[in-house]
Motif scaffolding. Structure first.
Motif, PDB file in Angstrom:
ATOM      1  N   SER A   9       0.758  -1.082  -0.190  1.00  8.60           N
ATOM      2  CA  SER A   9       0.083   0.067  -0.116  1.00  8.60           C
ATOM      3  C   SER A   9       0.898   1.264   0.036  1.00  8.60           C
ATOM      4  O   SER A   9       1.922   1.404   0.762  1.00  8.60           O
ATOM      5  CB  SER A   9      -0.635  -0.097   1.217  1.00  8.60           C
ATOM      6  OG  SER A   9      -0.899   1.341   1.912  1.00  8.60           O
ATOM      7  N   SER A  11       0.116   4.298   0.673  1.00  5.94           N
ATOM      8  CA  SER A  11      -0.062   5.130   1.895  1.00  5.94           C
ATOM      9  C   SER A  11       0.730   4.794   3.172  1.00  5.94           C
ATOM     10  O   SER A  11       1.169   5.167   3.893  1.00  5.94           O
ATOM     11  CB  SER A  11      -1.596   5.443   2.357  1.00  5.94           C
ATOM     12  OG  SER A  11      -1.938   5.711   1.119  1.00  5.94           O
ATOM     13  N   ARG A  14       4.466   5.301   2.458  1.00  2.09           N
ATOM     14  CA  ARG A  14       4.869   6.700   2.829  1.00  2.09           C
ATOM     15  C   ARG A  14       4.762   6.800   4.465  1.00  2.09           C
ATOM     16  O   ARG A  14       5.853   7.733   4.782  1.00  2.09           O
ATOM     17  CB  ARG A  14       3.949   7.639   2.065  1.00  2.09           C
ATOM     18  CG  ARG A  14       2.659   8.012   2.458  1.00  2.09           C
ATOM     19  CD  ARG A  14       2.153   9.263   1.889  1.00  2.09           C
ATOM     20  NE  ARG A  14       1.545   8.868   0.700  1.00  2.09           N
ATOM     21  CZ  ARG A  14       0.148   8.787   0.154  1.00  2.09           C
ATOM     22  NH1 ARG A  14      -0.643   9.263   1.076  1.00  2.09           N
ATOM     23  NH2 ARG A  14      -0.233   8.802  -1.016  1.00  2.09           N
ATOM     24  N   LEU A  33      -5.113  -6.495   2.363  1.00  2.00           N
ATOM     25  CA  LEU A  33      -6.103  -5.680   1.513  1.00  2.00           C
ATOM     26  C   LEU A  33      -6.629  -6.619   0.383  1.00  2.00           C
ATOM     27  O   LEU A  33      -7.659  -6.104  -0.161  1.00  2.00           O
ATOM     28  CB  LEU A  33      -5.683  -4.427   0.849  1.00  2.00           C
ATOM     29  CG  LEU A  33      -4.822  -3.426   1.597  1.00  2.00           C
ATOM     30  CD1 LEU A  33      -4.594  -2.187   0.791  1.00  2.00           C
ATOM     31  CD2 LEU A  33      -6.014  -2.893   2.899  1.00  2.00           C
ATOM     32  N   HIS A  40      -9.273  -5.459   5.804  1.00  2.00           N
ATOM     33  CA  HIS A  40      -9.699  -3.998   6.194  1.00  2.00           C
ATOM     34  C   HIS A  40     -11.070  -3.669   6.381  1.00  2.00           C
ATOM     35  O   HIS A  40     -11.573  -2.738   6.720  1.00  2.00           O
ATOM     36  CB  HIS A  40      -8.768  -2.924   5.165  1.00  2.00           C
ATOM     37  CG  HIS A  40      -9.401  -3.119   3.713  1.00  2.00           C
ATOM     38  ND1 HIS A  40      -9.145  -4.088   3.016  1.00  2.00           N
ATOM     39  CD2 HIS A  40      -9.776  -2.124   2.837  1.00  2.00           C
ATOM     40  CE1 HIS A  40      -9.571  -3.991   1.839  1.00  2.00           C
ATOM     41  NE2 HIS A  40      -9.989  -2.812   1.651  1.00  2.00           N
ATOM     42  N   ARG A  53      -9.340   1.566   6.191  1.00  2.00           N
ATOM     43  CA  ARG A  53      -8.281   1.871   5.113  1.00  2.00           C
ATOM     44  C   ARG A  53      -7.145   1.753   6.079  1.00  2.00           C
ATOM     45  O   ARG A  53      -7.003   1.988   7.215  1.00  2.00           O
ATOM     46  CB  ARG A  53      -8.111   3.153   4.390  1.00  2.00           C
ATOM     47  CG  ARG A  53      -9.422   3.193   3.661  1.00  2.00           C
ATOM     48  CD  ARG A  53      -9.388   4.595   2.524  1.00  2.00           C
ATOM     49  NE  ARG A  53     -10.732   4.493   1.848  1.00  2.00           N
ATOM     50  CZ  ARG A  53     -10.729   5.209   0.544  1.00  2.00           C
ATOM     51  NH1 ARG A  53      -9.652   5.678   0.156  1.00  2.00           N
ATOM     52  NH2 ARG A  53     -11.804   5.170  -0.035  1.00  2.00           N
ATOM     53  N   VAL A  54      -5.913   1.418   5.269  1.00  2.00           N
ATOM     54  CA  VAL A  54      -4.387   1.406   5.841  1.00  2.00           C
ATOM     55  C   VAL A  54      -3.961   2.640   5.306  1.00  2.00           C
ATOM     56  O   VAL A  54      -4.065   3.239   4.170  1.00  2.00           O
ATOM     57  CB  VAL A  54      -3.925   0.040   5.591  1.00  2.00           C
ATOM     58  CG1 VAL A  54      -4.551  -1.070   6.418  1.00  2.00           C
ATOM     59  CG2 VAL A  54      -3.679  -0.154   4.266  1.00  2.00           C
ATOM     60  N   GLN A  67      -5.173   8.430   8.342  1.00  2.00           N
ATOM     61  CA  GLN A  67      -4.658   9.253   7.489  1.00  2.00           C
ATOM     62  C   GLN A  67      -3.467   9.663   7.356  1.00  2.00           C
ATOM     63  O   GLN A  67      -2.954  10.219   8.242  1.00  2.00           O
ATOM     64  CB  GLN A  67      -5.843  10.320   7.431  1.00  2.00           C
ATOM     65  CG  GLN A  67      -7.183  10.398   6.975  1.00  2.00           C
ATOM     66  CD  GLN A  67      -7.256   9.998   5.314  1.00  2.00           C
ATOM     67  OE1 GLN A  67      -6.305  10.525   4.691  1.00  2.00           O
ATOM     68  NE2 GLN A  67      -8.415   9.428   4.902  1.00  2.00           N
ATOM     69  N   SER A  68      -2.616   8.942   6.478  1.00  2.00           N
ATOM     70  CA  SER A  68      -1.236   8.972   6.524  1.00  2.00           C
ATOM     71  C   SER A  68      -0.722  10.696   6.253  1.00  2.00           C
ATOM     72  O   SER A  68       0.279  11.183   7.343  1.00  2.00           O
ATOM     73  CB  SER A  68      -0.459   8.621   5.250  1.00  2.00           C
ATOM     74  OG  SER A  68      -1.001   8.997   4.142  1.00  2.00           O
ATOM     75  N   PRO A  69      -1.606  11.695   5.923  1.00  2.00           N
ATOM     76  CA  PRO A  69      -1.099  12.976   5.825  1.00  2.00           C
ATOM     77  C   PRO A  69      -1.048  13.369   7.496  1.00  2.00           C
ATOM     78  O   PRO A  69      -0.282  14.317   7.822  1.00  2.00           O
ATOM     79  CB  PRO A  69      -1.795  13.817   4.948  1.00  2.00           C
ATOM     80  CG  PRO A  69      -2.437  12.695   4.019  1.00  2.00           C
ATOM     81  CD  PRO A  69      -2.534  11.597   4.855  1.00  2.00           C
ATOM     82  N   HIS A 107      -3.056   9.372  -6.298  1.00  2.00           N
ATOM     83  CA  HIS A 107      -3.106   7.648  -5.662  1.00  2.00           C
ATOM     84  C   HIS A 107      -4.505   7.677  -5.481  1.00  2.00           C
ATOM     85  O   HIS A 107      -5.081   6.322  -5.491  1.00  2.00           O
ATOM     86  CB  HIS A 107      -2.595   7.980  -4.037  1.00  2.00           C
ATOM     87  CG  HIS A 107      -2.979   6.679  -3.238  1.00  2.00           C
ATOM     88  ND1 HIS A 107      -3.765   7.010  -2.080  1.00  2.00           N
ATOM     89  CD2 HIS A 107      -2.699   5.565  -3.353  1.00  2.00           C
ATOM     90  CE1 HIS A 107      -3.952   5.692  -1.780  1.00  2.00           C
ATOM     91  NE2 HIS A 107      -2.985   4.680  -2.397  1.00  2.00           N
ATOM     92  N   ASN A 111      -6.455   3.710  -6.253  1.00  2.00           N
ATOM     93  CA  ASN A 111      -6.510   2.967  -4.950  1.00  2.00           C
ATOM     94  C   ASN A 111      -7.550   1.608  -5.156  1.00  2.00           C
ATOM     95  O   ASN A 111      -8.257   1.509  -6.031  1.00  2.00           O
ATOM     96  CB  ASN A 111      -7.219   3.818  -4.027  1.00  2.00           C
ATOM     97  CG  ASN A 111      -6.873   3.607  -2.663  1.00  2.00           C
ATOM     98  OD1 ASN A 111      -6.555   2.364  -2.372  1.00  2.00           O
ATOM     99  ND2 ASN A 111      -7.431   4.301  -1.520  1.00  2.00           N
ATOM    100  N   VAL A 112      -7.263   0.666  -4.363  1.00  2.00           N
ATOM    101  CA  VAL A 112      -7.947  -0.421  -4.673  1.00  2.00           C
ATOM    102  C   VAL A 112      -9.460  -0.249  -4.622  1.00  2.00           C
ATOM    103  O   VAL A 112      -9.880  -1.126  -5.636  1.00  2.00           O
ATOM    104  CB  VAL A 112      -7.710  -1.331  -2.995  1.00  2.00           C
ATOM    105  CG1 VAL A 112      -8.264  -2.619  -3.340  1.00  2.00           C
ATOM    106  CG2 VAL A 112      -6.298  -1.420  -2.646  1.00  2.00           C
ATOM    107  N   GLY A 113     -10.026   0.579  -4.011  1.00  2.00           N
ATOM    108  CA  GLY A 113     -11.713   0.518  -3.820  1.00  2.00           C
ATOM    109  C   GLY A 113     -12.017   1.037  -5.257  1.00  2.00           C
ATOM    110  O   GLY A 113     -12.861   0.324  -6.030  1.00  2.00           O
TER     111      GLY A 113
HETATM  112  N1  LIG Z   1      -5.647   9.272   2.379  1.00  2.00           N
HETATM  113  C1  LIG Z   1      -5.556   7.958   3.016  1.00  2.00           C
HETATM  114  C2  LIG Z   1      -5.605   6.944   2.018  1.00  2.00           C
HETATM  115  C3  LIG Z   1      -5.553   5.612   2.625  1.00  2.00           C
HETATM  116  C4  LIG Z   1      -5.850   4.466   1.632  1.00  2.00           C
HETATM  117  O1  LIG Z   1      -6.970   4.728   0.886  1.00  2.00           O
HETATM  118  N2  LIG Z   1      -5.143   3.256   1.755  1.00  2.00           N
HETATM  119  C5  LIG Z   1      -5.383   2.250   0.875  1.00  2.00           C
HETATM  120  C6  LIG Z   1      -4.120   1.566   0.434  1.00  2.00           C
HETATM  121  S1  LIG Z   1      -2.901   2.600  -0.118  1.00  2.00           S
HETATM  122  C7  LIG Z   1      -6.427   1.370   1.124  1.00  2.00           C
HETATM  123  O2  LIG Z   1      -6.728   1.076   2.275  1.00  2.00           O
HETATM  124  N3  LIG Z   1      -7.540   1.073   0.231  1.00  2.00           N
HETATM  125  C8  LIG Z   1      -8.451   0.155   0.713  1.00  2.00           C
HETATM  126  C9  LIG Z   1      -9.785   0.704  -0.370  1.00  2.00           C
HETATM  127  O3  LIG Z   1      -9.529   1.575  -1.176  1.00  2.00           O
HETATM  128  O4  LIG Z   1     -10.670  -0.246  -0.030  1.00  2.00           O
HETATM  129  C10 LIG Z   1      -4.047   7.804   3.550  1.00  2.00           C
HETATM  130  O5  LIG Z   1      -3.027   8.556   3.056  1.00  2.00           O
HETATM  131  O6  LIG Z   1      -3.996   7.260   4.575  1.00  2.00           O
END
Ligand SMILES: N[C@@H](CCC(=O)N[C@@H](CS)C(=O)NCC(=O)O)C(=O)O
Length: 211
Positions: A9, A11, A14, A33, A40, A53-54, A67-69, A107, A111-113
């Protein structure tokens, strides 16, 4: 500290980079995931992160950041050394702009979703999904190529926030076979960062859940 994440992933990657640059070593809790429709999405993980989400970062007192940011800003405030942002306010805004192009404008579109939605719900063929991914990565990279410097890391002699966002996005671009030849500055800055010990430690292939 516990870091809930998934090896590839972007995010999670980072956030691992920001932690590694700050010298903070959390316990890692992998959240798959893909397997079984995505760990998740399950109730157990949603109790930790209601967005499902991760990454998520559980602090020693049990409070959870998502939220990584937001988590990276928290790290910058609590562990100011080494700084991920320059001191000058204008330079800080310029670095944050590159991070935002990746975190907000590139990104989310691969993303996966959203990709599952294109494939499963809208029935788009793999060829179109690949073109979709390539389009948005290339468009964002074209802007970043014009914004970053022409030597060293993204902005100067040491790694910072822009590199923390860029390297995982380059990893994703390679994974999705997006051509990088049009982006010599991005290629240079990310190659330099990839050789840094913190970036090597945070690489997806070095994580406990790497497949
Ligand atoms: N803006 C969020 C994005 C988090 C995110 O969407 N992570 C992805 C993996 S990179 C995830 O968990 N996706 C699961 C999904 O979309 O179902 C962050 O930076 O933490």
């Amino acid at each position: 500290m516990k870091l809930y994440g998934y090896w590839r992933s972007t995010s999670s990657y980072r956030l691992r980079l920001a932690l590694a640059l700050k010298g903070v070593v959390p316990d890692q809790v992998p959240v798959h995931l893909v397997r079984d429709g995505g760990e998740h999405r399950g109730e157990a993980y949603r109790r930790i992160n209601p967005q499902g989400r991760v990454p998520s970062l559980a602090l020693a007192d049990g409070r959870v950041l998502i939220q990584s940011p937001a988590i990276i800003e928290y790290l910058e405030e609590v562990y100011p050394e080494p700084p991920l942002l320059p001191a000058d306010p204008v330079a800080r805004a310029q670095v944050r702009a590159v991070a935002a192009i990746i975190g907000c404008d590139i990104h989310p579109l691969h993303n996966v979703g959203p990709l599952n939605h294109l494939r499963r719900d809208l029935g788009r063929p793999e060829e179109e999904v690949g073109a979709w991914i390539g389009r948005w990565i290339s468009e964002g990279f074209t802007a970043i190529e014009a914004l970053i410097g022409d030597e060293g890391y993204c902005f100067g002699a040491g790694p910072g926030l822009a590199d923390v966002y860029l390297v995982p996005q380059v990893y994703a671009a390679r994974r999705f076979a997006v051509p990088l030849e049009p982006f010599p500055r991005i290629t240079r800055a990310s190659s330099l960062a990839e050789a840094h010990p913190a970036f090597q430690a945070a690489h997806p292939s070095r994580q406990p859940d790497a497949e």
